[in-house]
Design a protein around this motif. Structure first.
Motif, PDB file in Angstrom:
ATOM      1  N   ARG A 159     118.138  30.246  35.532  1.00  0.00           N
ATOM      2  CA  ARG A 159     118.514  28.905  36.002  1.00  0.00           C
ATOM      3  C   ARG A 159     117.277  28.155  36.492  1.00  0.00           C
ATOM      4  N   LEU A 160     117.072  26.960  35.950  1.00  0.00           N
ATOM      5  CA  LEU A 160     115.947  26.133  36.409  1.00  0.00           C
ATOM      6  C   LEU A 160     116.205  25.679  37.841  1.00  0.00           C
ATOM      7  N   VAL A 161     115.216  25.849  38.715  1.00  0.00           N
ATOM      8  CA  VAL A 161     115.364  25.306  40.063  1.00  0.00           C
ATOM      9  C   VAL A 161     114.312  24.247  40.369  1.00  0.00           C
ATOM     10  N   GLY A 216     120.573  15.134  24.390  1.00  0.00           N
ATOM     11  CA  GLY A 216     122.000  15.444  24.545  1.00  0.00           C
ATOM     12  C   GLY A 216     122.596  14.832  25.801  1.00  0.00           C
ATOM     13  N   ASP A 217     123.593  15.516  26.353  1.00  0.00           N
ATOM     14  CA  ASP A 217     124.285  15.011  27.536  1.00  0.00           C
ATOM     15  C   ASP A 217     123.327  14.735  28.694  1.00  0.00           C
ATOM     16  N   ALA A 218     122.190  15.372  28.725  1.00  0.00           N
ATOM     17  CA  ALA A 218     121.234  15.161  29.823  1.00  0.00           C
ATOM     18  C   ALA A 218     120.784  13.704  29.882  1.00  0.00           C
ATOM     19  N   ILE A 259     115.225  23.710  28.353  1.00  0.00           N
ATOM     20  CA  ILE A 259     116.141  24.156  29.404  1.00  0.00           C
ATOM     21  C   ILE A 259     117.565  23.871  28.957  1.00  0.00           C
ATOM     22  N   GLY A 260     118.369  24.911  28.804  1.00  0.00           N
ATOM     23  CA  GLY A 260     119.769  24.751  28.410  1.00  0.00           C
ATOM     24  C   GLY A 260     119.993  25.180  26.970  1.00  0.00           C
ATOM     25  N   ALA A 261     120.919  26.120  26.782  1.00  0.00           N
ATOM     26  CA  ALA A 261     121.255  26.574  25.434  1.00  0.00           C
ATOM     27  C   ALA A 261     122.682  26.141  25.096  1.00  0.00           C
ATOM     28  N   GLY A 262     122.934  24.839  25.241  1.00  0.00           N
ATOM     29  CA  GLY A 262     124.175  24.258  24.741  1.00  0.00           C
ATOM     30  C   GLY A 262     123.938  23.851  23.298  1.00  0.00           C
ATOM     31  N   PRO A 263     124.825  23.014  22.741  1.00  0.00           N
ATOM     32  CA  PRO A 263     124.620  22.548  21.368  1.00  0.00           C
ATOM     33  C   PRO A 263     123.238  21.916  21.167  1.00  0.00           C
ATOM     34  N   ALA A 264     122.811  21.042  22.101  1.00  0.00           N
ATOM     35  CA  ALA A 264     121.546  20.336  21.916  1.00  0.00           C
ATOM     36  C   ALA A 264     120.356  21.297  21.981  1.00  0.00           C
ATOM     37  N   GLY A 265     120.306  22.128  23.000  1.00  0.00           N
ATOM     38  CA  GLY A 265     119.157  23.024  23.186  1.00  0.00           C
ATOM     39  C   GLY A 265     119.015  24.042  22.076  1.00  0.00           C
ATOM     40  N   LEU A 301     134.810  26.533  17.733  1.00  0.00           N
ATOM     41  CA  LEU A 301     134.680  27.051  19.097  1.00  0.00           C
ATOM     42  C   LEU A 301     133.228  26.883  19.536  1.00  0.00           C
ATOM     43  N   ARG A 302     133.047  26.408  20.741  1.00  0.00           N
ATOM     44  CA  ARG A 302     131.698  26.250  21.269  1.00  0.00           C
ATOM     45  C   ARG A 302     130.929  27.555  21.143  1.00  0.00           C
ATOM     46  N   ARG A 303     131.586  28.656  21.456  1.00  0.00           N
ATOM     47  CA  ARG A 303     130.914  29.951  21.395  1.00  0.00           C
ATOM     48  C   ARG A 303     130.429  30.254  19.982  1.00  0.00           C
ATOM     49  N   TYR A 345     115.526  28.537  28.095  1.00  0.00           N
ATOM     50  CA  TYR A 345     116.063  29.162  29.305  1.00  0.00           C
ATOM     51  C   TYR A 345     117.473  28.640  29.555  1.00  0.00           C
ATOM     52  N   GLU A 346     118.416  29.543  29.706  1.00  0.00           N
ATOM     53  CA  GLU A 346     119.821  29.166  29.900  1.00  0.00           C
ATOM     54  C   GLU A 346     120.387  29.904  31.112  1.00  0.00           C
ATOM     55  N   ARG A 347     121.042  29.102  31.949  1.00  0.00           N
ATOM     56  CA  ARG A 347     121.650  29.614  33.174  1.00  0.00           C
ATOM     57  C   ARG A 347     122.676  30.731  32.920  1.00  0.00           C
ATOM     58  N   ARG A 348     123.508  30.518  31.905  1.00  0.00           N
ATOM     59  CA  ARG A 348     124.613  31.466  31.692  1.00  0.00           C
ATOM     60  C   ARG A 348     124.159  32.700  30.915  1.00  0.00           C
ATOM     61  N   TYR A 394     136.027   9.766  21.841  1.00  0.00           N
ATOM     62  CA  TYR A 394     135.663   9.500  20.452  1.00  0.00           C
ATOM     63  C   TYR A 394     135.225  10.808  19.786  1.00  0.00           C
ATOM     64  N   GLY A 395     135.240  11.884  20.529  1.00  0.00           N
ATOM     65  CA  GLY A 395     134.838  13.171  19.954  1.00  0.00           C
ATOM     66  C   GLY A 395     133.397  13.159  19.464  1.00  0.00           C
ATOM     67  N   GLN A 396     132.516  12.444  20.176  1.00  0.00           N
ATOM     68  CA  GLN A 396     131.151  12.282  19.667  1.00  0.00           C
ATOM     69  C   GLN A 396     130.077  12.872  20.577  1.00  0.00           C
ATOM     70  N   GLY A 397     130.472  13.436  21.711  1.00  0.00           N
ATOM     71  CA  GLY A 397     129.452  13.929  22.652  1.00  0.00           C
ATOM     72  C   GLY A 397     128.536  14.956  22.009  1.00  0.00           C
ATOM     73  N   MET A 398     129.127  16.031  21.511  1.00  0.00           N
ATOM     74  CA  MET A 398     128.331  17.076  20.884  1.00  0.00           C
ATOM     75  C   MET A 398     127.694  16.566  19.599  1.00  0.00           C
ATOM     76  N   ASN A 399     128.455  15.788  18.832  1.00  0.00           N
ATOM     77  CA  ASN A 399     127.902  15.290  17.566  1.00  0.00           C
ATOM     78  C   ASN A 399     126.654  14.445  17.791  1.00  0.00           C
ATOM     79  N   SER A 400     126.695  13.612  18.827  1.00  0.00           N
ATOM     80  CA  SER A 400     125.520  12.780  19.088  1.00  0.00           C
ATOM     81  C   SER A 400     124.386  13.631  19.645  1.00  0.00           C
ATOM     82  N   LEU A 406     135.712  22.179  19.866  1.00  0.00           N
ATOM     83  CA  LEU A 406     135.190  20.818  19.786  1.00  0.00           C
ATOM     84  C   LEU A 406     135.361  20.315  18.366  1.00  0.00           C
ATOM     85  N   GLY A 407     135.479  18.991  18.218  1.00  0.00           N
ATOM     86  CA  GLY A 407     135.595  18.397  16.888  1.00  0.00           C
ATOM     87  C   GLY A 407     134.221  18.065  16.328  1.00  0.00           C
ATOM     88  N   LEU A 408     133.881  18.739  15.248  1.00  0.00           N
ATOM     89  CA  LEU A 408     132.580  18.538  14.603  1.00  0.00           C
ATOM     90  C   LEU A 408     132.775  17.511  13.494  1.00  0.00           C
TER      91      LEU A 408
END
Ligand SMILES: Cc1cc2nc3c(=O)[nH]c(=O)nc-3n(C[C@H](O)[C@H](O)[C@H](O)COP(=O)(O)OP(=O)(O)OC[C@H]3O[C@@H](n4cnc5c(N)ncnc54)[C@H](O)[C@@H]3O)c2cc1C
Ligand SMILES: Cc1cc2nc3c(=O)[nH]c(=O)nc-3n(C[C@H](O)[C@H](O)[C@H](O)COP(=O)(O)OP(=O)(O)OC[C@H]3O[C@@H](n4cnc5c(N)ncnc54)[C@H](O)[C@@H]3O)c2cc1C
Lengths: 441, 441
Positions: free
Chosen positions: A130-132, A294-296, A8-14, A105-107, A31-34, A304-310, A50-52
């Motif tokens: 969208r997951l409900v 990921g963020d979940a 669930i979620g097609a961000g960097p982690a998914g 770019l995230r995109r 499955y991605e909401r957007r 620290y610019g580490q959210g996506m990296n982690s 984002l800083g990679l």
């Protein structure tokens, strides 16, 4: 039989996870909401950058994806610090060639990963879903499409890669003994653009991460491929409403914003204020049925610019655990949390501290001097002396080990300074005694 | 016009608050999920007992309620510590007469408070009404009765006194920038009874809080008026499932449980395992429309025996703020959080530390000696030296100030010990020099 995983979620982690899962032979439905970012025109999909850094790069490299991405990133070779007086010192990142960050770019990142994943057998993306609801025992989900249709799906496991306000997490933990820590920074943020100059050249040094440090306002900017930069203005929350003349407010603190941020007034009025949230939680999985990534399961302040990296690094850890427990998803999920959570907990601390550093200390001469000593020692003792920032951003040393090592280095440095002081005092004392013709006792 | 306040939850906080609100002339409607405790027979309403101490007593006393309650409580004059070897040392509470705790049945406390509140004009209780929705802007609630009927109500404000898993909190904070920390202790608990002897006398010293300290199991027991005691067994969570012979398990650690807990095997099998949850959160109110009180905004582990006491004390703080801002509920709620939260945050820390104390340190001779020094100093320096435990349990000094003062006392004690050591060393050194006939330099 091929096992099926629902992400669930097609961000960097998914998106990256779907690539790793495909390589292990899983059937994957994401499955991605957007909507599909590839179908949006530039304007609709205004994308943040984002800083990679090393951890993200390593996670992409392991699948050969960094090569695809490289033409799309802008290197950042150090920090350009905009001081109130107008000075613009440049702190190179790390002591060694290659210790640099990349602005992406995230995109562009997502599109690259989705394209790669879809080329693998067994991977399908379902945008606008969208997951409900999640049935954590059955690994079954209910989703709603953009047209309000209901869709259900079930698999061997569901992985929640749905970000900081994860619905998967909420459904997975409901009624269970789950620890949960959510904190909102008392600061928010707004995006401001530094457009390219009329001749298309950048208005300020391009290949750098720019910082305007301040106690009551802070800007960070990353470069874009079109020679513009995207700035993020951080302010105490209530400030956003109080400021009536944003141009004057910023010019008083950061004079050069006047020439750089040409659309400031308009953007300040139009862009929404973003929240900064940190989340720590446990557990990260429910039996062999549900896991988070990921963020979940660990969201940090972005300083620290580490959210996506982690989040990307999570994929490699989970992948390794799936390899270690090929027939037991439950054991793999448990090992993943056990190996990973101690380190993301440390990242949470570090990200909170770095807010203070960016805000207050970057302007302090003592701090800049300390940074120089650190880099000097790193050059003199290559591989043996590594500043904390370098370990976090330019290596894949687990966060917890990086912190331990930095603390040992700090103790050593303090010890050395004390020893030097003692030696100096002893030398002086001896000299004085000699001068006095001191006698032996 | 009389203002109307809706209180959700008739636990200690909600019932006492209704009395305070009535005194200030509010019209009060209290909605409680469970049935009226006065209508249940003894068996149906198996009630836990709680340790009532200075803060709770003061909050009850201010309304003259302690007198009504006194016949229903059992004094606890100190801690009886059951050591593995069979010794049963008794640590009196505090240094002074009156520094004791009281064991009270939750049902007796609630019944007393409900009776008192209902005798005031304008107070109504609605038992068997469960809140399902809150409109935080309108201060309106939707409830469901035991017969599945829907009821709605609205007032000037809604106060959530609905405990650690507060629905009011969830609805009030939804989508807002709210900090939220929820932690489950890795230990759970189960109730075990020490029945009175056949002749009706107590099987162990009645007027004491009993503790069986241990690293991997811990029991605390409070006395009841019928000469029985109710024990609470704390164990690491997974242990509850692993133990097949609870009598042997406990007898190995605490030999005297064999003679005291006669129904151990049966109760161990039948009683549910309780969770221990701590919650810290912010904000505690939404404008002038909603506020939280008691466990709903600060729940602690029960190891300092302060959860209910602090919930009762909340009522006095909120009452004072309502007095300071007679025409502005929003200002009163804001002042209440500002005054109160720093102290309940400290209580959270203390309650976590006291778990370690009860579990590990109570058996340590050094710790027992330190307790004695503390009590001795308290007797020698009345009012000037007050042990932390005494300040928390036997005074109404705000928790934060109690901690500050204890830290100053600790520093003083450490300083005194060091000074004594230095003086001793100096004396010795002098003696040695004299002995050697040391010369002047
Ligand atoms: C201002 C700012 C600057 C940052 N800068 C950096 C940086 O420089 N470097 C860095 O490494 N990190 C940075 N981060 C952090 C980074 O953005 C996040 O850590 C990262 O995006 C996390 O990736 P994720 O895939 O776990 O979650 P997300 O990126 O949040 O993706 C979650 C996805 O799940 C989807 N989703 C959510 N709910 C549902 C649902 N119910 N059903 C279906 N889909 C759903 C969302 O639409 C989204 O696409 C920054 C963050 C902020 C706020
Ligand atoms: C094992 C244990 C031992 C303890 N020992 C002590 C002690 O010795 N001393 C001490 O001071 N504290 C002790 N405590 C803590 C104490 O029990 C709590 O702090 C105290 O009960 C909090 O009071 P409250 O009124 O805020 O919440 P609660 O007592 O939880 O009351 C909340 C009320 O709201 C009702 N409610 C909940 N949801 C709804 C809804 N949706 N609609 C309507 N009503 C609802 C509930 O039924 C309940 O009656 C102990 C706790 C535990 C677990």
């Amino acid at each position: 039989m091929t096992r099926r995983i629902i992400v669930i979620g097609a961000g960097p982690a998914g998106t990256l996870l779907s690539c790793y899962l495909a390589r292990r032979g899983f059937q994957v439905d994401v499955y991605e909401r957007r909507p599909d970012p590839r179908l949006l025109d530039e304007d609709e999909s205004r994308s943040i950058n984002l800083g990679l850094s090393a951890r993200g790069i390593k996670a992409l490299d392991d699948l050969g994806l960094m090569e695809t991405l490289r033409p799309l990133v802008v290197p950042m070779r150090g920090r350009a610090i905009h001081l109130p007086g107008g000075a613009l010192p440049f702190q190179p990142y790390g002591a060694h060639e290659g210790e640099i960050l990349h602005s992406v770019l995230r995109r562009d990142l997502i599109t690259t990963l989705v394209d790669h994943a879809e080329a693998q057998p067994g991977v399908r993306f379902h945008f606008g879903h969208r997951l409900v609801e999640l049935d954590r025992e059955a690994a079954a989900v209910r989703l709603v499409t953009g047209e309000d249709e209901e869709v259900t799906a079930a698999g061997d496991a569901v992985i929640g890669a749905d970000g900081v306000f994860s619905r998967v997490r909420a459904h997975m933990q409901r009624g269970l003994r789950a620890d949960f820590h959510q904190e909102f920074l008392e600061w928010g943020y707004k995006e401001l653009t530094i457009p390219a100059a009329d001749d298309g050249s950048p208005r300020t040094r391009l290949e750098a991460l720019h910082v305007w440090p301040g106690e009551d306002a802070l800007i960070v900017a990353h470069p874009n491929r079109d020679n513009s930069l995207t700035g993020t203005l951080f302010l105490p929350f209530e400030r956003f409403d109080e400021i009536t003349d944003p141009e004057r407010f910023l010019a008083e603190r950061f004079p050069d914003t006047r020439e750089l941020m040409l659309y400031l007034a308009k953007e300040f009025a139009e862009h929404p204020v973003g929240h900064l949230v940190s989340v720590r939680t446990s557990v990260w999985h429910h039996r062999d049925r549900v896991a988070l990534i990921g963020d979940a399961c660990h969201a940090v302040y972005p300083f620290y610019g580490q959210g996506m990296n982690s989040a990307l690094e999570d994929c490699t850890v989970l992948d390794r655990c799936l390899g270690d427990h090929p027939d037991d998803l439950g054991a793999a999920f448990a090992a993943y949390q056990r190996l990973r959570k101690p380190h993301t907990d440390v990242l949470d601390e570090l990200s909170k501290q770095n807010f203070v550093e960016l805000r207050d200390r970057l302007r302090s001469p003592l701090h800049l001097a300390r940074k120089k000593v650190d880099l000097l020692l790193a050059r003199l003792l290559p591989g043996r002396w590594v500043p904390l920032y370098t370990m976090v951003s330019h290596t894949t040393i687990p966060y917890g080990e990086a912190l331990d090592r930095a603390e040992r280095q700090d103790a050593l440095l303090r010890g050395a300074v004390t020893a030097a002081g003692v030696a100096l005092a002893a030398t002086l004392a001896l000299a004085v005694r000699r001068g006095r013709g001191g006698r032996r006792c």
